[in-house]
Design a protein around this motif. Structure first.
Motif, PDB file in Angstrom:
ATOM      1  N   HIS A 362       0.836  -1.205   0.000  1.00  0.00           N
ATOM      2  CA  HIS A 362       0.000   0.000   0.000  1.00  0.00           C
ATOM      3  C   HIS A 362       0.870   1.254   0.000  1.00  0.00           C
ATOM      4  CE1 HIS A 362      -2.876   3.053   1.198  1.00  0.00           C
ATOM      5  NE2 HIS A 362      -2.217   3.246   2.331  1.00  0.00           N
ATOM      6  N   LEU A 363       1.885   1.278   0.849  1.00  0.00           N
ATOM      7  CA  LEU A 363       2.753   2.451   0.938  1.00  0.00           C
ATOM      8  C   LEU A 363       3.459   2.697  -0.393  1.00  0.00           C
ATOM      9  CD1 LEU A 363       4.366   1.806   4.449  1.00  0.00           C
ATOM     10  CD2 LEU A 363       2.538   3.433   3.908  1.00  0.00           C
ATOM     11  N   ALA A 364       3.942   1.627  -1.021  1.00  0.00           N
ATOM     12  CA  ALA A 364       4.648   1.770  -2.293  1.00  0.00           C
ATOM     13  C   ALA A 364       3.740   2.319  -3.382  1.00  0.00           C
ATOM     14  CB  ALA A 364       5.240   0.422  -2.716  1.00  0.00           C
ATOM     15  N   ILE A 404       3.343  12.556  -1.953  1.00  0.00           N
ATOM     16  CA  ILE A 404       4.055  11.407  -1.404  1.00  0.00           C
ATOM     17  C   ILE A 404       5.325  11.153  -2.196  1.00  0.00           C
ATOM     18  CG2 ILE A 404       3.861   8.998  -0.693  1.00  0.00           C
ATOM     19  CD1 ILE A 404       1.861  11.010   0.629  1.00  0.00           C
ATOM     20  N   ALA A 405       6.451  11.227  -1.505  1.00  0.00           N
ATOM     21  CA  ALA A 405       7.752  11.031  -2.151  1.00  0.00           C
ATOM     22  C   ALA A 405       8.276   9.607  -1.990  1.00  0.00           C
ATOM     23  CB  ALA A 405       8.768  12.017  -1.581  1.00  0.00           C
ATOM     24  N   GLY A 406       7.767   8.867  -0.999  1.00  0.00           N
ATOM     25  CA  GLY A 406       8.238   7.509  -0.748  1.00  0.00           C
ATOM     26  C   GLY A 406       7.722   7.012   0.581  1.00  0.00           C
ATOM     27  N   HIS A 407       8.414   6.010   1.149  1.00  0.00           N
ATOM     28  CA  HIS A 407       7.993   5.479   2.437  1.00  0.00           C
ATOM     29  C   HIS A 407       9.181   4.833   3.129  1.00  0.00           C
ATOM     30  CE1 HIS A 407       8.006   1.119   1.466  1.00  0.00           C
ATOM     31  NE2 HIS A 407       7.745   1.518   0.232  1.00  0.00           N
ATOM     32  N   ASP A 408       9.021   4.576   4.426  1.00  0.00           N
ATOM     33  CA  ASP A 408      10.096   3.938   5.195  1.00  0.00           C
ATOM     34  C   ASP A 408       9.706   2.556   5.700  1.00  0.00           C
ATOM     35  OD1 ASP A 408       8.291   4.432   7.205  1.00  0.00           O
ATOM     36  OD2 ASP A 408       9.542   5.862   8.293  1.00  0.00           O
ATOM     37  N   GLY A 409       8.649   1.985   5.115  1.00  0.00           N
ATOM     38  CA  GLY A 409       8.165   0.671   5.531  1.00  0.00           C
ATOM     39  C   GLY A 409       7.057   0.723   6.552  1.00  0.00           C
TER      40      GLY A 409
END
Length: 417
Positions: A362-364, A404-409
């Motif tokens: 989902h985050l990706a 949203i630029a990305g995620h950290d898990g």
């Protein structure tokens, strides 16, 4: 000074604010009040551990225990030498319960003030001005439960289902908005049972539409856990038509296997859950689902467990609350053939990993999108889908557009736009 320590659900969090106000009204001081949870044996163990730790840290402070664990089994807390008073779930909401403190700690004094919760037939909208500095606030609309799932003791802690009249809900919501809360969360024990005991039998969907119609200044409305088989047509229309109703729904799913669901005495099937999530997604493509799932329910086979694993993808779940099965005294499930505890823990770990994988996916998928983020504190907020988001910008309580630029898990990483 009185400290409130809260365990468990969102309703408990709201009631802790009521407790804080009632204790202050009564002039209670130098005390710590534990608002307990009973959903699992581990939850009760944590309460007892916290009580002992608190008393060791400040032996002169009075200790009061309330909440579901105290309501269901007051004797276990009354026996604890650290405890001065045990209050039931109704008694904890009355200022008078905190005024009668002169006999705290006196040998022979009655430490237990717990009445029959099953005799309670009404609940009121507790008017709290807010939840400290939180940007969102909980609005109680319902309490209690009339269902008898074989694993659950909560009906014995909360009593029968009872709803807050619509007018009182609107008044409470208006008061919270006036105090600066940008998002309101409707909460209860069995939220989708709302209104069945009220005159005219209003439904949760009708309440949602009423709130959004009468409070045009309300930016965001959210629901806590729902039971899909109780969702009414008005709520489905609201999901499709009301942008201010946030697209995040947490399901009381419990299992993905039909036989286990039957033995749990749940009222939905696996196919019901899948059909519901598909129906909502057709109406609201940006929806995200969470769910409660129990691992290692008595008689659960490898195949049954895999059906729960597969339900994560079949229902499109993102946020999982996984509970290793915990036999609760007095429930039918406690008398069923139990699985080995190591196996229960292993299955819970596997289910949590499946949930972690779903969250990562989902985050990706969110990278590059723009969301309206409610700022909870400096550097942190949540999207419409309740996804945790780290970013710089905005003041707590405001809603800002963020890319949203990305995620950290665990969280999205965003930039204000």
């Amino acid at each position: 000074m009185t400290e409130i320590v809260t365990f468990g659900c969102r309703l408990n969090a709201l009631e802790s604010e009521v407790i804080r106000a009632r204790a202050a009204e009564a002039g209670l001081g130098n005390a710590v009040i534990f608002n307990s949870c009973a959903v699992t044996g581990e939850a009760v163990r944590q309460v007892r551990q916290a009580i002992r730790k608190a008393k060791r840290g400040e032996p002169g402070r009075r200790v009061i225990v309330t909440g579901c664990a105290a309501q269901i089994d007051p004797a276990q807390f009354a026996k604890m030498p650290e405890v001065d008073l045990v209050l039931g779930n109704e008694e904890k909401l009355a200022a008078s319960s905190y005024r009668q403190t002169t006999d705290f700690g006196v040998a022979g004094a009655d430490k237990v003030k717990v009445d029959d919760i099953m005799a309670v037939r009404e609940t009121g909208g507790h008017l709290v001005s807010g939840l400290g500095a939180r940007s969102r606030a909980f609005v109680q609309i319902q309490n209690g439960c009339d269902h008898r799932c074989t694993f659950c003791v909560i009906p014995f802690g909360r009593g029968p289902s009872r709803s807050v009249p619509t007018g009182a809900v609107v008044d409470q919501a208006r008061r919270l908005l006036a105090n600066g809360h940008a998002e309101l969360v409707l909460t209860g024990v069995d939220l989708t049972a709302y209104g069945a005991d009220l005159r005219g039998r209003p439904t949760l969907g009708r309440l949602v539409r009423t709130l959004l119609r009468q409070l045009p200044e309300l930016p965001r409305l959210r629901l806590s856990s729902i039971d899909s088989v109780e969702v009414d047509d008005a709520l489905m229309r609201a999901i499709a038509e009301e942008d201010r109703l946030m697209p995040h729904f947490h399901l009381s799913l419990q299992s993905g296997d039909d036989l286990i669901l039957k033995r749990m005495r749940r009222r939905h099937s696996r196919s019901d859950a899948i059909a519901f999530t598909q129906a909502v997604r057709r109406r609201r493509p940006d929806v995200v689902f969470g769910a409660d799932l129990i691992a290692g329910f008595p008689t659960e086979t490898d195949t049954a467990f895999m059906n729960s694993i597969d339900a994560v993808s079949d229902c499109g779940l993102t946020f999982l609350h996984v509970f290793p099965f915990s036999p609760r005294p007095g429930t039918p499930a406690a008398r069923m053939p139990q699985l080995d505890r190591r196996l229960v823990k292993e299955r819970a770990a596997l289910l949590r990993q499946r949930g972690a994988d779903a969250l990562t996916a989902h985050l990706a998928a969110e990278t590059g999108r723009t969301h309206q983020v409610l700022v909870e504190r400096d550097g942190f907020g949540r999207t419409e889908q309740y996804t945790p988001t780290k970013f710089a910008g905005g003041s707590p309580g405001t809603i800002v557009a963020a890319r949203i630029a990305g995620h950290d898990g665990q969280s999205l990483i965003a930039e204000a736009v």
